[in-house]
Motif scaffolding. Structure first.
Motif: not given
Length: 236
Positions: A214-235
């Motif tokens: 999920i994260e590389i470090e605190r609040h720095v998200y991996t591209m895999d997680y971003i791509n999975l959830t980008k249609d939902f999370y506002l940020k």
């Protein structure tokens, strides 16, 4: 009172629900395969977030949910009604056992973000304990229900603790449900695998196994997680 949790296309009120929106539900709603889902059932809907995510992602005409807790049920209904897909979403106030007795239809896709705290530790808050503890919806009861309600070519998708994976898969096999996809989830590169997303079908096949950090470090998200959830999370 906290305000609603806002996603890109809908929002969730959760002040009456014991279990708030968390990463598990968002992962399940994002990862689940909806390619052949004309009818969907969410078991133990809580706020309704997973059902709403699947309604956003799919063209399924039927997106049903069941929720036994009266407060959560009412909130789920309200969240469905204010969403863009209110005409396709319906929540039943029922337990899984009574739902099975009343419903004759089968579903192409069943999802469940189940309670999984198997240790019977009480917090003093029955509503929260009911939402968290496996005693209130044992895995065995869940799998029996899924085996009855899923269509012949349908799928069942869930997220559970990684430590429960092998037992859950063995239990599922006894109900003619076999793993077809699996994703191991780690919070960060150094963390242990804590969760596993599992997809089951009625046909035995080779199970595809993937990993997600999920994260590389605190609040720095991996591209895999971003791509999975980008249609939902506002940020995202």
């Amino acid at each position: 009172m906290s305000g609603p949790f806002r996603f890109k296309q809908f929002e969730i009120n959760q002040d009456r629900c014991a279990m708030k929106i968390g990463t598990d539900g968002v992962l399940l709603g994002s990862w689940t395969d909806i390619s052949n889902a004309e009818s969907i059932l969410d078991i133990g809907a809580g706020t309704g977030v997973v059902a709403l995510m699947l309604a956003q992602r799919s063209s399924a005409e039927v997106v049903d949910a069941i929720e036994i807790d009266p407060e959560a049920y009412e909130q789920c209904v309200d969240n469905f009604e204010i969403s863009p897909w209110g005409d396709r979403l319906y929540c039943y106030h029922a337990g899984l056992d009574e739902f099975i007795e009343e419903i004759e239809d089968l579903y192409d896709l069943i999802v469940c973000n189940p309670p999984f705290y198997t240790e019977s530790v009480t917090s003093g808050d029955l509503q929260r304990d009911q939402a968290r503890q496996n005693d209130f919806l044992p895995f065995e009861e869940l799998l029996v229900g899924v085996s009855v309600l899923v269509s012949e070519h349908g799928i069942f998708s869930t997220i559970i603790p990684f430590k429960e994976k092998d037992d859950f898969i063995r239990m599922a096999a006894s109900h003619q449900l076999f793993p077809s996809r699996c994703m191991h989830v780690k919070g960060n590169p150094a963390a242990e695998v804590k969760r596993v997303l599992l997809e089951f079908t009625k046909k035995e096949k080779t199970c595809e196994v993937l990993d997600l950090i999920i994260e590389i470090e605190r609040h720095v998200y991996t591209m895999d997680y971003i791509n999975l959830t980008k249609d939902f999370y506002l940020k995202m």
